[in-house]
Design a protein around this motif. Structure first.
Motif, PDB file in Angstrom:
ATOM      1  N   THR A 111       0.841  -1.192   0.000  1.00 54.81           N
ATOM      2  CA  THR A 111       0.000   0.000   0.000  1.00 54.81           C
ATOM      3  C   THR A 111       0.877   1.242   0.000  1.00 54.81           C
ATOM      4  O   THR A 111       1.787   1.372   0.818  1.00 54.81           O
ATOM      5  CB  THR A 111      -0.911   0.029   1.240  1.00 54.81           C
ATOM      6  N   VAL A 112       0.594   2.148  -0.924  1.00 52.96           N
ATOM      7  CA  VAL A 112       1.346   3.395  -1.009  1.00 52.96           C
ATOM      8  C   VAL A 112       0.360   4.544  -1.182  1.00 52.96           C
ATOM      9  O   VAL A 112      -0.544   4.476  -2.015  1.00 52.96           O
ATOM     10  CB  VAL A 112       2.344   3.388  -2.190  1.00 52.96           C
ATOM     11  N   CYS A 113       0.540   5.582  -0.375  1.00 50.64           N
ATOM     12  CA  CYS A 113      -0.254   6.806  -0.476  1.00 50.64           C
ATOM     13  C   CYS A 113       0.582   7.847  -1.216  1.00 50.64           C
ATOM     14  O   CYS A 113       1.746   8.045  -0.889  1.00 50.64           O
ATOM     15  CB  CYS A 113      -0.635   7.319   0.907  1.00 50.64           C
ATOM     16  N   PHE A 114      -0.041   8.481  -2.189  1.00 48.01           N
ATOM     17  CA  PHE A 114       0.638   9.456  -3.037  1.00 48.01           C
ATOM     18  C   PHE A 114      -0.014  10.818  -2.907  1.00 48.01           C
ATOM     19  O   PHE A 114      -1.214  10.916  -2.628  1.00 48.01           O
ATOM     20  CB  PHE A 114       0.521   9.055  -4.512  1.00 48.01           C
ATOM     21  N   ALA A 115       0.773  11.853  -3.188  1.00 48.59           N
ATOM     22  CA  ALA A 115       0.214  13.210  -3.288  1.00 48.59           C
ATOM     23  C   ALA A 115       1.007  13.991  -4.323  1.00 48.59           C
ATOM     24  O   ALA A 115       2.209  13.770  -4.511  1.00 48.59           O
ATOM     25  CB  ALA A 115       0.247  13.925  -1.943  1.00 48.59           C
ATOM     26  N   TRP A 116       0.295  14.893  -4.979  1.00 53.08           N
ATOM     27  CA  TRP A 116       0.863  15.793  -5.976  1.00 53.08           C
ATOM     28  C   TRP A 116       0.428  17.200  -5.615  1.00 53.08           C
ATOM     29  O   TRP A 116      -0.736  17.423  -5.285  1.00 53.08           O
ATOM     30  CB  TRP A 116       0.339  15.464  -7.370  1.00 53.08           C
ATOM     31  N   ALA A 117       1.341  18.142  -5.681  1.00 54.46           N
ATOM     32  CA  ALA A 117       1.025  19.548  -5.403  1.00 54.46           C
ATOM     33  C   ALA A 117       1.558  20.388  -6.558  1.00 54.46           C
ATOM     34  O   ALA A 117       2.676  20.154  -7.040  1.00 54.46           O
ATOM     35  CB  ALA A 117       1.644  19.998  -4.080  1.00 54.46           C
ATOM     36  N   PHE A 118       0.743  21.341  -6.984  1.00 55.14           N
ATOM     37  CA  PHE A 118       1.095  22.194  -8.117  1.00 55.14           C
ATOM     38  C   PHE A 118       0.865  23.644  -7.754  1.00 55.14           C
ATOM     39  O   PHE A 118      -0.144  23.985  -7.144  1.00 55.14           O
ATOM     40  CB  PHE A 118       0.225  21.862  -9.340  1.00 55.14           C
ATOM     41  N   ARG A 119       1.784  24.486  -8.186  1.00 54.32           N
ATOM     42  CA  ARG A 119       1.620  25.924  -8.021  1.00 54.32           C
ATOM     43  C   ARG A 119       1.307  26.497  -9.402  1.00 54.32           C
ATOM     44  O   ARG A 119       2.099  26.359 -10.334  1.00 54.32           O
ATOM     45  CB  ARG A 119       2.877  26.564  -7.448  1.00 54.32           C
ATOM     46  N   LEU A 120       0.127  27.102  -9.524  1.00 51.94           N
ATOM     47  CA  LEU A 120      -0.276  27.770 -10.758  1.00 51.94           C
ATOM     48  C   LEU A 120      -0.668  29.187 -10.390  1.00 51.94           C
ATOM     49  O   LEU A 120      -1.647  29.395  -9.672  1.00 51.94           O
ATOM     50  CB  LEU A 120      -1.462  27.048 -11.409  1.00 51.94           C
ATOM     51  N   GLY A 121       0.114  30.142 -10.848  1.00 50.61           N
ATOM     52  CA  GLY A 121      -0.125  31.528 -10.463  1.00 50.61           C
ATOM     53  C   GLY A 121       0.044  31.662  -8.967  1.00 50.61           C
ATOM     54  O   GLY A 121       1.039  31.216  -8.399  1.00 50.61           O
ATOM     55  N   ASP A 122      -0.954  32.232  -8.310  1.00 46.49           N
ATOM     56  CA  ASP A 122      -0.884  32.402  -6.861  1.00 46.49           C
ATOM     57  C   ASP A 122      -1.685  31.333  -6.119  1.00 46.49           C
ATOM     58  O   ASP A 122      -1.936  31.459  -4.929  1.00 46.49           O
ATOM     59  CB  ASP A 122      -1.363  33.807  -6.466  1.00 46.49           C
ATOM     60  N   ARG A 123      -2.067  30.283  -6.807  1.00 41.79           N
ATOM     61  CA  ARG A 123      -2.858  29.210  -6.193  1.00 41.79           C
ATOM     62  C   ARG A 123      -2.085  27.902  -6.156  1.00 41.79           C
ATOM     63  O   ARG A 123      -1.233  27.641  -6.999  1.00 41.79           O
ATOM     64  CB  ARG A 123      -4.152  29.003  -6.969  1.00 41.79           C
ATOM     65  N   THR A 124      -2.430  27.073  -5.174  1.00 39.17           N
ATOM     66  CA  THR A 124      -1.848  25.749  -5.030  1.00 39.17           C
ATOM     67  C   THR A 124      -2.964  24.719  -5.136  1.00 39.17           C
ATOM     68  O   THR A 124      -4.047  24.902  -4.569  1.00 39.17           O
ATOM     69  CB  THR A 124      -1.146  25.610  -3.663  1.00 39.17           C
ATOM     70  N   TYR A 125      -2.691  23.653  -5.862  1.00 35.01           N
ATOM     71  CA  TYR A 125      -3.647  22.570  -6.048  1.00 35.01           C
ATOM     72  C   TYR A 125      -2.991  21.282  -5.589  1.00 35.01           C
ATOM     73  O   TYR A 125      -1.832  21.028  -5.906  1.00 35.01           O
ATOM     74  CB  TYR A 125      -4.044  22.462  -7.525  1.00 35.01           C
ATOM     75  N   GLN A 126      -3.753  20.463  -4.849  1.00 29.75           N
ATOM     76  CA  GLN A 126      -3.227  19.213  -4.311  1.00 29.75           C
ATOM     77  C   GLN A 126      -4.179  18.066  -4.595  1.00 29.75           C
ATOM     78  O   GLN A 126      -5.404  18.253  -4.571  1.00 29.75           O
ATOM     79  CB  GLN A 126      -3.053  19.302  -2.800  1.00 29.75           C
ATOM     80  N   TYR A 127      -3.593  16.906  -4.825  1.00 31.87           N
ATOM     81  CA  TYR A 127      -4.363  15.696  -5.083  1.00 31.87           C
ATOM     82  C   TYR A 127      -3.691  14.540  -4.365  1.00 31.87           C
ATOM     83  O   TYR A 127      -2.472  14.542  -4.194  1.00 31.87           O
ATOM     84  CB  TYR A 127      -4.426  15.415  -6.588  1.00 31.87           C
TER      85      TYR A 127
END
Length: 167
Positions: A111-127
């Motif tokens: 079992t592995v838990c993953f996360a991705w974070a992205f900076r677009l402009g002044d916002r951050t998005y995470q999954y």
């Protein structure tokens, strides 16, 4: 497939940071085999212990105690810590149980838990997501390392779509 990820990072002028627990730097090592990708890599952190996750990525001990080391909550904090503490606009993270020991009834080996974070402009998005891989310890680690990299374009496109809708 690694060539495609390297080209994606280069073509989109993205800078990557990794925060790897169960893969211990294998994702960044695998990616760095591709010539020219170095301009798209900021850093790769191998952060096994709770103390290292806290020290280098600001993962809270409260999150670790509440959700456990192998959790999407910890992976998300790892990814945002990697994004915010480095010169990156994309960060990936993983935490899991590669085996051969360590699994229990609640969290099986592989079992592995993953996360991705992205900076677009002044916002951050995470999954975040959790997957289970079959195989021995190193097969699980390699599959997890490749998976987290392969999903960068998928989740970045999702983030880009959300970013456009919020503008």
């Amino acid at each position: 497939m690694l060539e495609n990820i390297a080209n994606y990072l280069i073509e989109n002028e993205l800078k990557l940071a990794t925060a790897e627990s169960c893969t211990a730097g294998l994702a960044i090592s695998e990616l760095s085999r591709i010539p020219g990708v170095g301009k798209s890599i900021d850093c790769g952190l191998g952060v096994y212990s709770p103390e290292a996750k806290n020290r280098y990525l600001n993962v809270s001990f409260e999150t670790i105690d509440k959700h456990g080391l192998t959790s999407e909550a910890v992976a998300l904090e790892m990814s945002i810590g990697a994004l915010n503490n480095n010169n990156a606009d994309v960060a990936i993270a993983n935490t899991g149980i590669a085996g051969p020991g360590g699994g229990d009834d609640d969290i099986p080996i592989g079992t592995v838990c993953f996360a991705w974070a992205f900076r677009l402009g002044d916002r951050t998005y995470q999954y975040a997501e959790t997957r289970r891989f079959d195989g021995d310890r190193n097969e699980v680690r390699l599959a997890a390392a490749h998976y987290v990299l392969e999903q960068i374009p998928v989740y970045r496109e999702k983030a880009s779509g959300e970013h456009e809708r919020k503008r």
